[in-house]
Design an enzyme around this catalytic site. Structure first.
Site, PDB file in Angstrom:
ATOM      1  N   SER A  55       0.822  -1.204   0.000  1.00  0.00           N
ATOM      2  CA  SER A  55       0.000   0.000   0.000  1.00  0.00           C
ATOM      3  C   SER A  55       0.860   1.259   0.000  1.00  0.00           C
ATOM      4  O   SER A  55       0.532   2.232  -0.669  1.00  0.00           O
ATOM      5  CB  SER A  55      -0.965   0.006   1.185  1.00  0.00           C
ATOM      6  OG  SER A  55      -0.263  -0.029   2.405  1.00  0.00           O
ATOM      7  N   GLU A  56       1.966   1.273   0.732  1.00  0.00           N
ATOM      8  CA  GLU A  56       2.914   2.389   0.713  1.00  0.00           C
ATOM      9  C   GLU A  56       4.342   1.883   0.855  1.00  0.00           C
ATOM     10  O   GLU A  56       4.586   0.873   1.504  1.00  0.00           O
ATOM     11  CB  GLU A  56       2.655   3.393   1.845  1.00  0.00           C
ATOM     12  CG  GLU A  56       1.553   4.376   1.574  1.00  0.00           C
ATOM     13  CD  GLU A  56       0.187   3.809   1.913  1.00  0.00           C
ATOM     14  OE1 GLU A  56      -0.801   4.355   1.402  1.00  0.00           O
ATOM     15  OE2 GLU A  56       0.113   2.824   2.663  1.00  0.00           O
ATOM     16  N   THR A  57       5.241   2.638   0.244  1.00  0.00           N
ATOM     17  CA  THR A  57       6.675   2.438   0.423  1.00  0.00           C
ATOM     18  C   THR A  57       7.252   3.772   0.874  1.00  0.00           C
ATOM     19  O   THR A  57       6.985   4.807   0.260  1.00  0.00           O
ATOM     20  CB  THR A  57       7.355   1.975  -0.877  1.00  0.00           C
ATOM     21  OG1 THR A  57       6.792   0.713  -1.263  1.00  0.00           O
ATOM     22  CG2 THR A  57       8.856   1.814  -0.691  1.00  0.00           C
ATOM     23  N   HIS A  83       1.548   4.315   9.047  1.00  0.00           N
ATOM     24  CA  HIS A  83       2.198   3.026   9.266  1.00  0.00           C
ATOM     25  C   HIS A  83       3.548   2.941   8.562  1.00  0.00           C
ATOM     26  O   HIS A  83       4.476   2.312   9.076  1.00  0.00           O
ATOM     27  CB  HIS A  83       1.272   1.861   8.883  1.00  0.00           C
ATOM     28  CG  HIS A  83       1.136   1.596   7.430  1.00  0.00           C
ATOM     29  ND1 HIS A  83       0.358   2.370   6.604  1.00  0.00           N
ATOM     30  CD2 HIS A  83       1.671   0.624   6.658  1.00  0.00           C
ATOM     31  CE1 HIS A  83       0.423   1.882   5.375  1.00  0.00           C
ATOM     32  NE2 HIS A  83       1.212   0.819   5.378  1.00  0.00           N
TER      33      HIS A  83
END
Length: 142
Positions: A55-57, A83
């Site tokens: 979902s995110e890096t 997160h």
């Protein structure tokens, strides 16, 4: 988990996958963390995020008194991600031996501080002033 991404002239980019909000394998909220020696092209960050498909890096660049931090989904850059920020702080504190009880991140949303207290990380999000919403634009009331 840690991997290494090979990127031509940039050499090796350390990459970690961290699952926040859990102490169990295959649970929590996963985020990628890339540790960069210097800022890289936005398109390359986007391609790395797309390749890892989380979902995110988070992309982290150490500076003298802070760390630059940016977040990418597989399709766009986002201006805030809790997160993935915790994941980046976890890597700095627990895997790279960051000394001190707090790490300061400079982001497009402002300064974010993360403190380590025993086995916990405590984060201070930047605040955004409230904006008045048009009642009609918000949709029908319940």
């Amino acid at each position: 988990m840690s991997l290494q991404i090979f990127s031509g002239d940039l050499g090796v980019i350390p990459y970690f996958e961290v699952h926040s909000f859990t102490d169990k394998i295959f649970s929590g909220n996963p985020a990628g963390v890339c540790l960069l020696e210097t800022t890289i092209d936005d398109d390359l960050m986007l391609r790395i995020a797309a390749e890892n498909n989380l979902s995110e890096t988070a992309f982290v660049v150490a500076q003298d008194e802070h760390h630059e931090l940016r977040w990418f989904t597989p399709t766009v850059e986002v201006d805030l991600c809790g997160h993935a920020t915790l994941a980046a702080a976890y890597i700095l504190f627990d895997h790279l031996g960051y000394e001190g009880d707090a790490v300061k991140f400079e982001t497009k949303s402002g300064e974010i501080m993360v403190w380590k207290h025993e086995d916990f990380l405590i984060m201070d999000f930047p605040s955004r002033p409230a904006e008045r919403a048009d009642r009609q634009a918000a949709g029908p009331s319940a």
